[in-house]
Scaffold this motif. Structure first.
Motif, PDB file in Angstrom:
ATOM      1  N   TYR A 204       0.841  -1.195   0.000  1.00  0.00           N
ATOM      2  CA  TYR A 204       0.000   0.000   0.000  1.00  0.00           C
ATOM      3  C   TYR A 204       0.874   1.242   0.000  1.00  0.00           C
ATOM      4  O   TYR A 204       1.770   1.378   0.839  1.00  0.00           O
ATOM      5  CB  TYR A 204      -0.886   0.048   1.249  1.00  0.00           C
ATOM      6  CG  TYR A 204      -1.956  -1.018   1.312  1.00  0.00           C
ATOM      7  CD1 TYR A 204      -1.764  -2.192   2.044  1.00  0.00           C
ATOM      8  CD2 TYR A 204      -3.164  -0.851   0.644  1.00  0.00           C
ATOM      9  CE1 TYR A 204      -2.747  -3.162   2.097  1.00  0.00           C
ATOM     10  CE2 TYR A 204      -4.153  -1.824   0.702  1.00  0.00           C
ATOM     11  CZ  TYR A 204      -3.933  -2.971   1.427  1.00  0.00           C
ATOM     12  OH  TYR A 204      -4.907  -3.939   1.483  1.00  0.00           O
TER      13      TYR A 204
ATOM     14  N   LEU B 209      -3.447   9.188   7.517  1.00  0.00           N
ATOM     15  CA  LEU B 209      -2.957   8.494   6.337  1.00  0.00           C
ATOM     16  C   LEU B 209      -4.087   8.285   5.345  1.00  0.00           C
ATOM     17  O   LEU B 209      -5.164   7.862   5.728  1.00  0.00           O
ATOM     18  CB  LEU B 209      -2.410   7.115   6.719  1.00  0.00           C
ATOM     19  CG  LEU B 209      -0.962   6.968   7.157  1.00  0.00           C
ATOM     20  CD1 LEU B 209      -0.704   5.538   7.554  1.00  0.00           C
ATOM     21  CD2 LEU B 209      -0.011   7.403   6.074  1.00  0.00           C
TER      22      LEU B 209
ATOM     23  N   PHE C 252      -4.659   5.915   2.174  1.00  0.00           N
ATOM     24  CA  PHE C 252      -4.070   4.762   1.510  1.00  0.00           C
ATOM     25  C   PHE C 252      -4.522   4.681   0.058  1.00  0.00           C
ATOM     26  O   PHE C 252      -5.650   5.048  -0.286  1.00  0.00           O
ATOM     27  CB  PHE C 252      -4.502   3.461   2.199  1.00  0.00           C
ATOM     28  CG  PHE C 252      -3.810   3.193   3.497  1.00  0.00           C
ATOM     29  CD1 PHE C 252      -4.373   3.590   4.697  1.00  0.00           C
ATOM     30  CD2 PHE C 252      -2.602   2.529   3.529  1.00  0.00           C
ATOM     31  CE1 PHE C 252      -3.741   3.329   5.910  1.00  0.00           C
ATOM     32  CE2 PHE C 252      -1.961   2.254   4.733  1.00  0.00           C
ATOM     33  CZ  PHE C 252      -2.536   2.663   5.924  1.00  0.00           C
ATOM     34  N   GLY C 253      -3.640   4.155  -0.777  1.00  0.00           N
ATOM     35  CA  GLY C 253      -4.053   3.722  -2.098  1.00  0.00           C
ATOM     36  C   GLY C 253      -4.776   2.395  -1.988  1.00  0.00           C
ATOM     37  O   GLY C 253      -4.853   1.803  -0.907  1.00  0.00           O
TER      38      GLY C 253
ATOM     39  N   TYR D 256      -9.113   1.759  11.992  1.00  0.00           N
ATOM     40  CA  TYR D 256      -9.387   1.616  10.572  1.00  0.00           C
ATOM     41  C   TYR D 256     -10.331   0.440  10.346  1.00  0.00           C
ATOM     42  O   TYR D 256     -10.277  -0.555  11.071  1.00  0.00           O
ATOM     43  CB  TYR D 256      -8.110   1.333   9.783  1.00  0.00           C
ATOM     44  CG  TYR D 256      -7.122   2.453   9.691  1.00  0.00           C
ATOM     45  CD1 TYR D 256      -6.161   2.672  10.679  1.00  0.00           C
ATOM     46  CD2 TYR D 256      -7.118   3.308   8.580  1.00  0.00           C
ATOM     47  CE1 TYR D 256      -5.237   3.691  10.581  1.00  0.00           C
ATOM     48  CE2 TYR D 256      -6.188   4.330   8.477  1.00  0.00           C
ATOM     49  CZ  TYR D 256      -5.251   4.510   9.473  1.00  0.00           C
ATOM     50  OH  TYR D 256      -4.344   5.519   9.366  1.00  0.00           O
TER      51      TYR D 256
ATOM     52  N   ALA E 261      -8.381  -1.116   0.662  1.00  0.00           N
ATOM     53  CA  ALA E 261      -7.428  -0.434   1.524  1.00  0.00           C
ATOM     54  C   ALA E 261      -8.064  -0.127   2.878  1.00  0.00           C
ATOM     55  O   ALA E 261      -9.290  -0.005   2.988  1.00  0.00           O
ATOM     56  CB  ALA E 261      -6.971   0.856   0.854  1.00  0.00           C
ATOM     57  N   PRO E 262      -7.250   0.003   3.909  1.00  0.00           N
ATOM     58  CA  PRO E 262      -7.799   0.438   5.200  1.00  0.00           C
ATOM     59  C   PRO E 262      -8.429   1.818   5.080  1.00  0.00           C
ATOM     60  O   PRO E 262      -7.909   2.698   4.395  1.00  0.00           O
ATOM     61  CB  PRO E 262      -6.562   0.496   6.107  1.00  0.00           C
ATOM     62  CG  PRO E 262      -5.551  -0.377   5.442  1.00  0.00           C
ATOM     63  CD  PRO E 262      -5.804  -0.263   3.985  1.00  0.00           C
TER      64      PRO E 262
ATOM     65  N   LEU F  72      -9.866   4.977   7.370  1.00  0.00           N
ATOM     66  CA  LEU F  72      -9.851   5.556   8.708  1.00  0.00           C
ATOM     67  C   LEU F  72     -11.272   5.843   9.191  1.00  0.00           C
ATOM     68  O   LEU F  72     -12.060   6.468   8.488  1.00  0.00           O
ATOM     69  CB  LEU F  72      -9.034   6.841   8.707  1.00  0.00           C
ATOM     70  CG  LEU F  72      -8.863   7.537  10.049  1.00  0.00           C
ATOM     71  CD1 LEU F  72      -8.031   6.674  11.003  1.00  0.00           C
ATOM     72  CD2 LEU F  72      -8.192   8.900   9.868  1.00  0.00           C
TER      73      LEU F  72
ATOM     74  N   GLN G 108       2.907   5.043  11.323  1.00  0.00           N
ATOM     75  CA  GLN G 108       1.908   4.399  12.159  1.00  0.00           C
ATOM     76  C   GLN G 108       2.287   2.934  12.357  1.00  0.00           C
ATOM     77  O   GLN G 108       2.752   2.273  11.429  1.00  0.00           O
ATOM     78  CB  GLN G 108       0.525   4.526  11.531  1.00  0.00           C
ATOM     79  CG  GLN G 108       0.057   5.980  11.486  1.00  0.00           C
ATOM     80  CD  GLN G 108      -1.349   6.142  10.977  1.00  0.00           C
ATOM     81  OE1 GLN G 108      -2.112   5.194  10.878  1.00  0.00           O
ATOM     82  NE2 GLN G 108      -1.709   7.379  10.653  1.00  0.00           N
TER      83      GLN G 108
END
Lengths: 109, 113
Positions: free
Chosen positions: A86, A97, A99-100, B35, B42-43, B45, B102
């Motif tokens: 990722y 963050l 993320f892709g 998350y 993808a995670p 949030l 993180q």
């Protein structure tokens, strides 16, 4: 709004071949960029970050502000590199963050 | 020597029955995150705590709540789980600052019957 795009959901290469996982971002400012990796049945973990300019497990990534890219590269892929990768961006204003979508790398013997 | 610990690893609950997931850390980090990660995604949030300050993402459903009673622990409460809430829930921590990485736990996989 910040966004991270990984155009390839799956990348399959043979052992010893070069590998490049693509990441493009959009952000109106100077972002901090990271690559995270998730091996099978393991936790998501930091692989590298652009600010460190380091090579981890043979992987490197260069921030190209002109192309808004942060591609991950390794000259010779190993089977143990098979994992989900990722790309992620964090704004200087905070800790969040983005993320892709992730790229699954499969390295075949 | 896991530093971000999530319990349990697997949680099964019934539709509509409240459930709590827990996260603890030994890193003494200011910031803790939750998350949601659905299969092949993808995670995403949900919210985060900066010390005691709670920050909710705009699109996090009201069904999801969180508590952080002290620096080390953070809980995710799902008040009335629906089938669409089945996912992996990841806890992460970091120091304050935009260049701080993180650190993630192993996650809790939540199934809804």
């Amino acid at each position: 709004a910040q966004r991270v795009t990984q155009p390839e959901k799956l990348l399959s290469v043979f052992k010893g071949a070069p590998v490049e996982l693509k990441c493009n971002y959009s952000y109106s400012g100077s972002p901090e960029l990271f690559w995270y990796v998730q091996y099978s049945r393991q936790r998501l973990q930091l692989l590298l970050r652009h600010i460190s300019r380091e090579s981890i497990k043979g992987f490197t990534a260069d921030l190209n502000k002109g192309e808004t890219s942060f591609h991950l590269k390794k000259p010779f892929a190993q089977e143990e590199d098979s994992a989900m990768y990722y790309c992620a961006l964090i704004s200087r204003a905070g800790n969040m963050l983005t993320f892709g979508g992730g790229t699954r790398l499969m390295v075949k013997p | 020597d896991a530093m971000v610990i999530q319990n349990p690893r697997y949680q099964v609950t019934q539709f509509g029955k409240p459930v709590t997931l827990s996260c603890s850390q030994t890193l003494n980090h200011n910031v803790m995150y939750w998350y949601q990660q659905k299969s092949s995604q993808a995670p995403k949030l949900l919210f985060h705590y900066y010390d005691k300050d709670f920050n909710n993402e705009a699109d996090t459903p009201d069904n999801f709540q969180s508590r952080r009673p002290n620096t080390s622990f953070c809980f995710l409460d799902i008040r009335s789980p629906g089938l669409g809430d089945a996912a992996m829930y990841l806890c992460a921590t970091s120091r304050a600052g935009s260049n701080q990485p993180q650190h993630f736990g192993d996650g809790t996989r939540l199934s809804i019957l």
